[in-house]
Design an enzyme around this catalytic site. Structure first.
Site, PDB file in Angstrom:
ATOM      1  N   SER A  87       4.097 -10.411  22.542  1.00  0.00           N
ATOM      2  CA  SER A  87       4.521 -10.425  23.291  1.00  0.00           C
ATOM      3  C   SER A  87       3.826 -11.255  24.330  1.00  0.00           C
ATOM      4  CB  SER A  87       4.260  -9.321  23.961  1.00  0.00           C
ATOM      5  OG  SER A  87       4.230  -8.930  24.979  1.00  0.00           O
ATOM      6  N   PRO A  88       4.748 -12.191  25.673  1.00  0.00           N
ATOM      7  CA  PRO A  88       4.443 -12.923  26.057  1.00  0.00           C
ATOM      8  C   PRO A  88       3.454 -11.611  27.945  1.00  0.00           C
ATOM      9  CG  PRO A  88       6.657 -12.759  26.896  1.00  0.00           C
ATOM     10  CD  PRO A  88       6.689 -12.226  25.065  1.00  0.00           C
TER      11      PRO A  88
END
Length: 221
Positions: free
Chosen positions: A14-15
């Site tokens: 996940s960014p």
């Protein structure tokens, strides 16, 4: 019933977890040291089957095209605000257990936080495929860890069993996305909720310190 400690769930895919990791460690290091760190990932076929046999269904919903486009814009905006440049990786049928079970090995060696930083950098700053065992082996070697053990953690039955325990706990905690922060009954979803989570953790610690001091003074008197 014992009260669970404050904790956050992160995902190496996940960014937003990448950005939350940087904010947490750079802006709020006292809170980072005071909470539990728990990985979150979509299980592979083997783990998914084992969970299904127990009736455990994780609240994962595939991303729509519209949401994907929004995330591209949003993450670029948030990264720019932090002086970062994001390199979008290309994932081809990734097995997220590879990198996340590798984290458990690094954690056991006292390098869990360093591993998160290194894997996140590889993925979000260099665009590498963190489901590739060679990439994970390279990270492990960089950290002075056993590259074979870290990269092949997904093949270790004991580590897979620990991973299943984490996924079960995630389901019980009602985690549906990352970054996800929990303090007692309060839940905070998303990087923009991190400051509020920090406030609750710090406030509780301040109350605990005051109570401890009061008890000590009362004992001395």
């Amino acid at each position: 019933m014992a009260i669970k400690p404050p904790r956050w769930y992160f995902s190496l895919r996940s960014p937003y977890s990448w950005l939350a990791f940087r904010d947490l460690t750079e802006r709020y290091p006292d809170v980072a040291d005071a909470i539990e760190w728990r990985p979150y990932w979509e299980p592979d076929e083997v783990s998914n089957r084992m969970l299904a046999e127990e009736g455990v269904q994780l609240p994962y919903v595939p991303m729509s095209k519209e949401k994907h486009f929004y995330i591209l814009q949003d993450v670029k905006r948030l990264s720019t605000e932090r002086g970062l440049t994001v390199a979008w990786p290309i994932d081809k049928d990734p097995n997220w257990a590879v990198s996340h079970l590798g984290y458990l090995v690094a954690q056991d060696e006292g390098r869990g936080r360093d591993y998160i930083g290194a894997v996140s950098k590889a993925r979000w700053e260099h665009g590498h495929d963190i489901a590739d065992r060679k990439v994970i082996a390279g990270v492990a070697e960089e950290l002075g860890l056993d590259p074979d053990r870290v990269a092949n953690a997904v093949d270790d039955e004991k580590l897979r069993a620990r991973g299943l325990d984490i996924l079960r706990e995630m389901e019980r905690d009602g985690v549906f996305g990352v970054p996800f922060f929990i303090h007692r009954r309060d839940k905070f979803w998303g990087i923009d909720r991190l400051p509020a989570f920090v406030e609750t953790v710090r406030a509780a610690r301040a109350v605990g310190a005051t109570t401890s001091t009061t008890r000590t003074e009362g004992t001395e008197s």
